[in-house]
Design an enzyme around this catalytic site. Structure first.
Site, PDB file in Angstrom:
ATOM      1  N   GLY B  28       0.813  -1.214   0.000  1.00  0.00           N
ATOM      2  CA  GLY B  28       0.000   0.000   0.000  1.00  0.00           C
ATOM      3  C   GLY B  28       0.842   1.258   0.000  1.00  0.00           C
ATOM      4  CG  ASP B  32       3.914   8.817  -9.719  1.00  0.00           C
ATOM      5  OD1 ASP B  32       2.705   8.554  -9.564  1.00  0.00           O
ATOM      6  OD2 ASP B  32       4.334   9.943  -9.998  1.00  0.00           O
ATOM      7  N   GLY B  33       5.893   4.735  -8.342  1.00  0.00           N
ATOM      8  CA  GLY B  33       6.637   3.487  -8.567  1.00  0.00           C
ATOM      9  C   GLY B  33       5.663   2.328  -8.708  1.00  0.00           C
ATOM     10  CG  HIS B  34       3.484   1.040  -5.275  1.00  0.00           C
ATOM     11  ND1 HIS B  34       3.701   2.079  -4.411  1.00  0.00           N
ATOM     12  CD2 HIS B  34       3.999  -0.064  -4.671  1.00  0.00           C
ATOM     13  CE1 HIS B  34       4.312   1.631  -3.321  1.00  0.00           C
ATOM     14  NE2 HIS B  34       4.511   0.336  -3.453  1.00  0.00           N
ATOM     15  N   GLY B 143       9.518  -4.128  -8.414  1.00  0.00           N
ATOM     16  CA  GLY B 143      10.431  -3.036  -8.748  1.00  0.00           C
ATOM     17  C   GLY B 143      11.878  -3.432  -8.511  1.00  0.00           C
ATOM     18  CE  LYS B 145      13.470   2.929  -3.128  1.00  0.00           C
ATOM     19  NZ  LYS B 145      12.800   2.013  -2.181  1.00  0.00           N
ATOM     20  CD  GLN B 149      10.681  -7.181  -2.046  1.00  0.00           C
ATOM     21  OE1 GLN B 149      10.574  -6.877  -0.873  1.00  0.00           O
ATOM     22  NE2 GLN B 149       9.977  -6.587  -2.990  1.00  0.00           N
ATOM     23  CG  LEU B 180       8.869   7.817  -6.932  1.00  0.00           C
ATOM     24  CD1 LEU B 180       7.511   7.669  -7.614  1.00  0.00           C
ATOM     25  CD2 LEU B 180       8.934   9.173  -6.233  1.00  0.00           C
ATOM     26  NE  ARG B 183      10.364   1.519   5.735  1.00  0.00           N
ATOM     27  CZ  ARG B 183      10.378   0.276   5.273  1.00  0.00           C
ATOM     28  NH1 ARG B 183      10.880   0.005   4.090  1.00  0.00           N
ATOM     29  NH2 ARG B 183       9.892  -0.721   6.010  1.00  0.00           N
TER      30      ARG B 183
END
Lengths: 272, 272
Positions: B28, B32-34, B143, B145, B149, B180, B183
């Site tokens: 959630g 803009d990344g999501h 992503g 980023k 992960q 982005l 956090r």
């Protein structure tokens, strides 16, 4: 029947199948117990896939991995006779790479079978999850004989929300009551005859319960009395979640027995 | 767009879908990344499913689980505008039960992000595997980023032979270069302005490599020089398998940076 060695082969075939797939994962050395699973799968699905893979990660150091009975040619013949569609027989290097994401079975995997075989169920869940990933079965068939394994696999399916139906199958026995196991071949004639006391004690326990005896201490003592000359590893009475219980709950209890004959461990159980 | 709260709802709908499903799992606080992930999923699939679930098992004790930004109503609106078909927003009790089969990420999960957050990736893999089990997506979008992960999820998919395609997506940045992140809202104006040195140092490193500099010590020193006034947690140069390397291999290297601003950790990276 088509024999498949690589994951790509199986995945490519799987993509072309839109009907129900029944899956029977085995470590080979197929006996009538396995055959009953395959027959059930054959009855309940359009396509039946059997795997034979002696999974190294579920054997502990010093266990019988190298000595585990292997009878590839006989197994292939059996699968053919049972009208299996695809027999998947991968190599270890096909199934495992160097560094892996591992599966950690919950704490209840460290009691009973997991007490003498710590980490065993981590390996079982790991290979089953891999096989489920490859096969994408509708239904997967497991024997009740490995009751704790069945319980943990069911839990994994539930925890990970896997779209697969786990079908528990009845224990198959010799005419004299001995539960079928690939490890029965290790028994001497004398050991085999002594081993009959295992199923005998389970039948007696079942009869006691039928007469209304629900106290698990009394039932356990009866079992231990019958097996007093055997090298009993454990007798346990648990619910379907594998919590030890003081009183039998009908339709929710399992009596589990493990007896050692030299290096051979024989498992048996009865679902009440 | 339909909002789903239970696994059964989603599973029932999933059974009726035979076309490609694109899946974007998120925690959630969509930015803009999501949105770029969702747009890519929208382009490449007939059906798009987004999940919003702040997963407790990937937060360590003392981390920002309770403070993690939650903006459910804005998130719903964003998903609707992005023409998401199904938004899955389960409760913790829906996703987890008491005793669970766990996932153990491999050793390389204990370096870099895993060094300061030991066990973090076990939780990430656990929830992703659960979500994959429920959604049964064709393609899943992550992503770059969160590079480590992404690498571990790709490895899990490979190890478990999951029939899902992992789609890595480019980092989205503000006009001034800041990557982005949900956090970023924790940053003061001053911190936000200092944080621009992160992407600046990555661009400089990229320029160095473009000029032919492949020695990773020299590149790291250049980065550290630019960020000399920041609280740098690590600068690492690794291959796609997350092994540290001494020399850049083009198309196989990632430069990773983590900088602390008070309690806020900002991640950024560049894929060479």
């Amino acid at each position: 029947m088509q024999i498949l060695k690589t994951i790509e082969q199986l995945q490519n075939i799987r993509k072309t199948i839109s009907s129900n797939v029944g899956f029977v994962p085995t470590m080979g050395a197929l006996h009538d117990g396995h055959i009953s699973l395959i027959k059930k799968a054959r009855l309940e699905n359009e396509i039946v896939i059997v795997s034979i893979f002696v999974n190294p990660t579920q054997f502990l150091p010093g266990e019988d991995l190298d000595a585990y009975p292997r009878r590839d040619e006989a197994d292939k013949r059996i699968c053919e006779l049972c009208k299996v569609d695809y027999l998947f027989m991968p190599e270890i290097s096909t199934m495992y790479s160097k560094e892996e994401v591992l599966i950690k079975a919950p704490n209840k995997s460290y009691i009973l079978e997991g007490l003498t075989r710590p980490g065993h169920f981590d390996g079982v869940l790991q290979v089953v999850l891999k096989l489920f990933g490859i096969v994408q079965a509708t239904n997967a068939y497991f024997g009740k004989k490995d009751a704790q394994q069945l319980s943990l696999i069911s839990q994994m399916v539930k925890n990970l929300f896997l779209p697969i139906n786990i079908v528990p199958c009845e224990i198959v026995r010799e005419n004299d009551g001995l539960a079928l196991s690939s490890r029965n071949v290790y028994l001497s004639t004398e050991q085999r005859s002594e081993a009959l006391l295992i199923s005998k004690s389970l039948y007696s326990a079942g009869a006691l319960v039928a007469k209304g005896e629900l106290n698990t201490t009394i039932i356990k003592n009866k079992i231990l009395e019958i097996m007093k000359n055997l090298d009993v590893e454990y007798v346990a009475i648990v619910d379907r979640e594998f919590n030890e219980i003081n009183e039998i709950e009908l339709k929710n209890s399992i009596i589990l027995i493990v007896v050692r004959f030299g290096k051979t461990r024989l498992l048996d159980n009865i679902w009440l």
